[in-house]
Design an enzyme around this catalytic site. Sequence first.
Site, PDB file in Angstrom:
ATOM      1  N   GLU B  66     -53.492  -2.596 -26.075  1.00  0.00           N
ATOM      2  CA  GLU B  66     -54.764  -3.373 -25.418  1.00  0.00           C
ATOM      3  C   GLU B  66     -55.336  -2.768 -24.228  1.00  0.00           C
ATOM      4  O   GLU B  66     -54.351  -2.022 -23.554  1.00  0.00           O
ATOM      5  CB  GLU B  66     -54.208  -4.908 -25.201  1.00  0.00           C
ATOM      6  CG  GLU B  66     -53.897  -5.794 -26.432  1.00  0.00           C
ATOM      7  CD  GLU B  66     -53.428  -7.121 -26.089  1.00  0.00           C
ATOM      8  OE1 GLU B  66     -53.869  -7.790 -27.084  1.00  0.00           O
ATOM      9  OE2 GLU B  66     -52.895  -7.134 -25.114  1.00  0.00           O
ATOM     10  N   ALA B 149     -37.224 -10.423 -21.669  1.00  0.00           N
ATOM     11  CA  ALA B 149     -37.568  -9.547 -20.435  1.00  0.00           C
ATOM     12  C   ALA B 149     -38.155 -10.388 -19.357  1.00  0.00           C
ATOM     13  O   ALA B 149     -38.177 -10.081 -18.256  1.00  0.00           O
ATOM     14  CB  ALA B 149     -38.281  -8.330 -20.843  1.00  0.00           C
ATOM     15  N   ASP B 237     -49.696 -15.233 -27.611  1.00  0.00           N
ATOM     16  CA  ASP B 237     -50.524 -14.062 -26.770  1.00  0.00           C
ATOM     17  C   ASP B 237     -51.379 -12.978 -27.914  1.00  0.00           C
ATOM     18  O   ASP B 237     -51.768 -12.156 -27.376  1.00  0.00           O
ATOM     19  CB  ASP B 237     -50.088 -13.487 -25.619  1.00  0.00           C
ATOM     20  CG  ASP B 237     -48.832 -12.687 -26.157  1.00  0.00           C
ATOM     21  OD1 ASP B 237     -48.443 -12.707 -27.285  1.00  0.00           O
ATOM     22  OD2 ASP B 237     -48.101 -12.069 -25.208  1.00  0.00           O
ATOM     23  N   SER B 302     -51.157 -19.797 -21.562  1.00  0.00           N
ATOM     24  CA  SER B 302     -51.391 -18.505 -20.953  1.00  0.00           C
ATOM     25  C   SER B 302     -51.202 -17.408 -21.851  1.00  0.00           C
ATOM     26  O   SER B 302     -50.253 -17.189 -22.637  1.00  0.00           O
ATOM     27  CB  SER B 302     -50.299 -18.480 -19.984  1.00  0.00           C
ATOM     28  OG  SER B 302     -50.543 -17.123 -19.210  1.00  0.00           O
TER      29      SER B 302
END
Lengths: 350, 350
Positions: B66, B149, B237, B302
């Site tokens: 992206e 992570a 996401d 989010s």
Amino acid sequence: MTALPPSAKAMVPFVSVDNMMRLVHRVGIETMLRELTDRIEEDFRRWESFDKTPRIASHSRDGVIELMPTSDGTIYGCKYVNGHPKNVASGLQTVTAFGLLAEVASGYPVLLTEMTLLTALRTAATSAMAARYLAPKGARTMAMIGNGAQAEFQALAMKAVIGIEAVRLYDIDPAATEKTRRNLQGSGLSVTACGTAQAAVEGAEIITTCTADKQFATILTDNMVGRGVHLNAIGGDCPGKTELHRDILLRADTFVEYPPQTWIEGEIQQMDKDYPITELWRVVTGQAPGRRDPTQITLFDSVGFAIEDFSALRYLRERIAGTDLYQNLDMIADPDEPRDLFGMLQRAAD
Amino acid sequence: MTALPPSAKAMVPFVSVDNMMRLVHRVGIETMLRELTDRIEEDFRRWESFDKTPRIASHSRDGVIELMPTSDGTIYGCKYVNGHPKNVASGLQTVTAFGLLAEVASGYPVLLTEMTLLTALRTAATSAMAARYLAPKGARTMAMIGNGAQAEFQALAMKAVIGIEAVRLYDIDPAATEKTRRNLQGSGLSVTACGTAQAAVEGAEIITTCTADKQFATILTDNMVGRGVHLNAIGGDCPGKTELHRDILLRADTFVEYPPQTWIEGEIQQMDKDYPITELWRVVTGQAPGRRDPTQITLFDSVGFAIEDFSALRYLRERIAGTDLYQNLDMIADPDEPRDLFGMLQRAAD
């Protein structure tokens, strides 16, 4: 505990401006232009296998910043490039660029490079590739209208690929013409500086326009374009920026890179949507004719497309392999255990 | 004639992974998370002054690459980021990133940086910023579902900004939970490893989900989400990737970053288009309410937006000024006379 040195996966080969110049001299500029032309032609031949999108532009009063991504399913390429005509006045480049390649399978970048020089080379190589299909047979003379940063590259690519022997230069600024003339001394091209665009196009079989104003300009009018000429229009490359009078387009057969982008940015933004255009890749693959006869006017309405950058980046990646022409950038965080990004950070504390 | 050394204009400050880690330790991670949170909040407050576009995604079987550009009219920012859930299996990061800032007026890049670590920090800071407006008052316990992570960064940001004291961890892979527990030792947080998601959410006022599978998953079901909880959903996401059962969304008030992107990528891709959402920037500017009462379920759906990266890049640029935490890359071709790119190349021949 001390941090381990970054692993090879974290390292992205970077080609600086200095190393790009070394590469050009090591390969030889005409050889490099020929090899780039072949590489671009190769990728035009497999045009349909690429992910394509018009470049993503962020326009401002002074210019434009663009992203040009594409992918062939195995490798992803992207160029960052700006276009700021006013930069010249403050001693800056109109166009600067850098690019990257990444592996599609992992998303990891595998090359980062300066691309101001590489863009100049690939733009000229793209023009030469189009001219292979569109220029009149045996063309020996080109006119170069607009003697900015792209001029010498265009002339040398047409020499190396098409066999051009003479270049006729014109620019509204005589200093730019003089710069180009001086730079082409010793190139083997016969160079003539002209006082008007009209004089420059005399006897030219290929007319390249490459001017930088961000406006609808008329660099060529209809009466200046004779039968049989190939027009290579480079400078009309963003919305509101064209170089040719629309009457010329009405007489010409027009070839483009990627129509959704060219309708936004190219000379054809002046035309109605039913204006006929041919995609250059269809000519390269033999699905559409290029030049059909010696009296036809052909126009390559070139705006620059992501696949050309992709070709250039792939070429560069192969050319630098095993050389000293790049440095490794510690750009990708690469913890020993991938989920342990934080642990890597913690261990670096000492 | 020998080539002149590249001028300052040609030099782009580059922050390596190593230097980014040094910066985090020099500033202190909690201070840096607080400063990033404030900086992101500042840019949300002037949301309307940004050029906004959904990120430009190139999807493949294994993941996505992206580009996330934005501009405030003075500075342009762009992040390259990938998302490849399967990378972990081959010892690679799921998400790697690098970013750049450029001057809008000239188009010249002014910063290039690793952004894998910086993205982890800004993602956590964005969550903390949203929690300022959405989490129940006095929240002290968070559940962290998905211990990859991002986990430690999330926990520390919620500690630094919201005052969280306890973290309850769960991951389908106990090794990931153990890694996170170990890394958070000495952080001042009370850490509990839990055997199920159900156990992890017990008593938590903030539930953060951050899992990586590229599929419609149900990490949380409706019965697991009690009244008054704030959900911070990070892992949904990309298209086809969600974490929450849609019944939860029917009970929650949902807040998003940039609707045109969140409809494509967020939890709300499961919902009908008339599902009500609130843009977080409108809460930050006081134009819309955040949490209204202690029994409300709030959801921050989010996905990560370009303005958050822009904030982080601007912050980084200021933080490294005058330090030894960057190196200069010879990335921009800078001839003495801007139109004389070819002359620069020629003079480099020796």
